[in-house]
Scaffold this motif. Structure first.
Motif, PDB file in Angstrom:
ATOM      1  N   PRO A   1      -6.421   4.386  16.820  1.00 61.77           N
ATOM      2  CA  PRO A   1      -6.678   5.700  17.398  1.00 61.77           C
ATOM      3  C   PRO A   1      -6.280   6.830  16.442  1.00 61.77           C
ATOM      4  CG  PRO A   1      -5.468   4.304  18.929  1.00 61.77           C
ATOM      5  CD  PRO A   1      -5.503   3.586  17.615  1.00 61.77           C
ATOM      6  N   ARG A   2      -6.945   7.946  16.584  1.00 65.46           N
ATOM      7  CA  ARG A   2      -6.706   9.104  15.718  1.00 65.46           C
ATOM      8  C   ARG A   2      -5.234   9.518  15.674  1.00 65.46           C
ATOM      9  NH1 ARG A   2      -9.305  13.029  13.093  1.00 65.46           N
ATOM     10  NH2 ARG A   2      -8.463  15.125  13.082  1.00 65.46           N
ATOM     11  N   ASP A   3      -4.552   9.468  16.811  1.00 71.46           N
ATOM     12  CA  ASP A   3      -3.150   9.889  16.822  1.00 71.46           C
ATOM     13  C   ASP A   3      -2.264   8.963  15.997  1.00 71.46           C
ATOM     14  OD1 ASP A   3      -3.472   7.894  18.837  1.00 71.46           O
ATOM     15  OD2 ASP A   3      -1.614   8.535  19.789  1.00 71.46           O
ATOM     16  N   ILE A   4      -2.757   7.788  15.663  1.00 78.60           N
ATOM     17  CA  ILE A   4      -2.020   6.863  14.789  1.00 78.60           C
ATOM     18  C   ILE A   4      -2.359   7.141  13.332  1.00 78.60           C
ATOM     19  CG2 ILE A   4      -1.687   4.444  14.100  1.00 78.60           C
ATOM     20  CD1 ILE A   4      -0.475   4.991  16.822  1.00 78.60           C
ATOM     21  N   TRP A   5      -3.636   7.070  12.977  1.00 76.38           N
ATOM     22  CA  TRP A   5      -3.991   7.164  11.563  1.00 76.38           C
ATOM     23  C   TRP A   5      -3.765   8.544  10.972  1.00 76.38           C
ATOM     24  CZ3 TRP A   5      -7.977  10.235   9.898  1.00 76.38           C
ATOM     25  CH2 TRP A   5      -9.049  10.488  10.757  1.00 76.38           C
ATOM     26  N   THR A   6      -3.719   9.567  11.805  1.00 73.31           N
ATOM     27  CA  THR A   6      -3.426  10.894  11.260  1.00 73.31           C
ATOM     28  C   THR A   6      -1.952  11.048  10.899  1.00 73.31           C
ATOM     29  OG1 THR A   6      -3.222  11.784  13.497  1.00 73.31           O
ATOM     30  CG2 THR A   6      -5.349  12.082  12.392  1.00 73.31           C
ATOM     31  N   LYS A   7      -1.114  10.101  11.308  1.00 75.43           N
ATOM     32  CA  LYS A   7       0.311  10.126  10.948  1.00 75.43           C
ATOM     33  C   LYS A   7       0.562   9.581   9.553  1.00 75.43           C
ATOM     34  CE  LYS A   7       2.008   9.728  15.666  1.00 75.43           C
ATOM     35  NZ  LYS A   7       2.670   8.844  16.631  1.00 75.43           N
ATOM     36  N   GLY A   8      -0.444   8.992   8.939  1.00 70.57           N
ATOM     37  CA  GLY A   8      -0.301   8.536   7.567  1.00 70.57           C
ATOM     38  C   GLY A   8      -0.386   7.032   7.373  1.00 70.57           C
ATOM     39  N   THR A   9      -0.191   6.656   6.131  1.00 69.66           N
ATOM     40  CA  THR A   9      -0.335   5.263   5.705  1.00 69.66           C
ATOM     41  C   THR A   9       0.586   4.317   6.464  1.00 69.66           C
ATOM     42  OG1 THR A   9      -1.034   5.965   3.500  1.00 69.66           O
ATOM     43  CG2 THR A   9      -0.199   3.722   3.710  1.00 69.66           C
TER      44      THR A   9
ATOM     45  N   ILE B   1       0.834  -1.203   0.000  1.00 72.75           N
ATOM     46  CA  ILE B   1       0.000   0.000   0.000  1.00 72.75           C
ATOM     47  C   ILE B   1       0.869   1.253   0.000  1.00 72.75           C
ATOM     48  CG2 ILE B   1      -1.715   1.335   1.277  1.00 72.75           C
ATOM     49  CD1 ILE B   1      -3.120  -1.028   0.405  1.00 72.75           C
ATOM     50  N   LYS B   2       0.641   2.080  -1.012  1.00 70.54           N
ATOM     51  CA  LYS B   2       1.374   3.341  -1.103  1.00 70.54           C
ATOM     52  C   LYS B   2       0.480   4.517  -0.724  1.00 70.54           C
ATOM     53  CE  LYS B   2       4.595   1.702  -4.625  1.00 70.54           C
ATOM     54  NZ  LYS B   2       4.483   0.354  -4.201  1.00 70.54           N
ATOM     55  N   GLU B   3      -0.811   4.376  -0.993  1.00 67.23           N
ATOM     56  CA  GLU B   3      -1.768   5.431  -0.657  1.00 67.23           C
ATOM     57  C   GLU B   3      -2.971   4.835   0.046  1.00 67.23           C
ATOM     58  OE1 GLU B   3      -4.648   8.823  -2.669  1.00 67.23           O
ATOM     59  OE2 GLU B   3      -3.458   7.535  -3.966  1.00 67.23           O
ATOM     60  N   LEU B   4      -3.230   5.344   1.224  1.00 66.46           N
ATOM     61  CA  LEU B   4      -4.391   4.951   2.011  1.00 66.46           C
ATOM     62  C   LEU B   4      -5.059   6.244   2.454  1.00 66.46           C
ATOM     63  CD1 LEU B   4      -6.007   2.676   3.446  1.00 66.46           C
ATOM     64  CD2 LEU B   4      -4.455   2.966   5.385  1.00 66.46           C
ATOM     65  N   ALA B   5      -6.206   6.560   1.874  1.00 68.66           N
ATOM     66  CA  ALA B   5      -6.911   7.796   2.203  1.00 68.66           C
ATOM     67  C   ALA B   5      -8.232   7.452   2.875  1.00 68.66           C
ATOM     68  CB  ALA B   5      -7.136   8.628   0.950  1.00 68.66           C
ATOM     69  N   MET B   6      -8.424   7.989   4.086  1.00 64.39           N
ATOM     70  CA  MET B   6      -9.618   7.624   4.858  1.00 64.39           C
ATOM     71  C   MET B   6     -10.189   8.775   5.669  1.00 64.39           C
ATOM     72  SD  MET B   6      -7.620   5.097   7.404  1.00 64.39           S
ATOM     73  CE  MET B   6      -6.091   5.617   8.124  1.00 64.39           C
TER      74      MET B   6
ATOM     75  N   GLU C   1       1.416  -0.094  10.080  1.00 63.63           N
ATOM     76  CA  GLU C   1       2.316  -0.683  11.080  1.00 63.63           C
ATOM     77  C   GLU C   1       1.555  -0.994  12.366  1.00 63.63           C
ATOM     78  OE1 GLU C   1       5.762   1.786  11.666  1.00 63.63           O
ATOM     79  OE2 GLU C   1       6.431   1.483   9.599  1.00 63.63           O
ATOM     80  N   PHE C   2       0.637  -0.121  12.745  1.00 73.94           N
ATOM     81  CA  PHE C   2      -0.192  -0.353  13.919  1.00 73.94           C
ATOM     82  C   PHE C   2      -1.029  -1.625  13.725  1.00 73.94           C
ATOM     83  CE2 PHE C   2      -4.082   0.173  16.392  1.00 73.94           C
ATOM     84  CZ  PHE C   2      -3.585   0.509  17.639  1.00 73.94           C
ATOM     85  N   CYS C   3      -1.636  -1.752  12.554  1.00 76.04           N
ATOM     86  CA  CYS C   3      -2.425  -2.966  12.250  1.00 76.04           C
ATOM     87  C   CYS C   3      -1.537  -4.203  12.307  1.00 76.04           C
ATOM     88  CB  CYS C   3      -3.076  -2.832  10.879  1.00 76.04           C
ATOM     89  SG  CYS C   3      -4.395  -1.602  10.784  1.00 76.04           S
TER      90      CYS C   3
END
Length: 124
Positions: free
Chosen positions: A101-109, A87-92, A114-116
């Motif tokens: 959590p928001r503090d994770i996904w707002t850091k980018g793809t 995955i190079k682009e993940l837009a959500m 990596e969290f998942c």
């Protein structure tokens, strides 16, 4: 206005489907079979009514671009960690996402996937 609101389960049999754009179709659910398309690289689902991403996303080994902005997704399946290298682009944006959590996904793809992956590894 787009005429369809669902994708058929048989879509997984489209062996040459590389790109699928289904923006603004009012789709609320994806069939699990969607990620059976072996060469799917690009998938756009922006502006729908999606509430979840199927856990079968791990099958999408060639998926590079996946966008689902402005939907109703609250949780990302941890199985997304299995395809994080592709995955190079993940837009959500525009989803009421609570996991990760928001503090994770707002850091980018990379941070999101990596969290998942971390949660997936912890489970096994």
């Amino acid at each position: 206005e787009n005429a369809f609101r669902t994708l058929p389960k048989t879509i997984g049999k489209f062996l040459k489907l590389k790109k699928l754009v289904a923006n603004d179709c009012e789709i609320s659910r994806l069939p699990d079979e969607i990620f059976d398309c072996p060469v799917l690289e690009t998938f756009h689902l922006d502006g729908n009514q999606l509430q979840e991403i199927p856990h079968t996303i791990w099958k999408a080994h060639r998926l590079q671009t996946f966008t689902f902005t402005s939907n109703k997704v609250k949780r990302l399946p941890i199985e997304m960690g299995k395809i994080r290298k592709n995955i190079k682009e993940l837009a959500m944006t525009g989803n009421p996402i609570i996991a990760p959590p928001r503090d994770i996904w707002t850091k980018g793809t990379n941070a999101t996937l990596e969290f998942c992956q971390h949660l997936l590894n912890a489970r096994t």
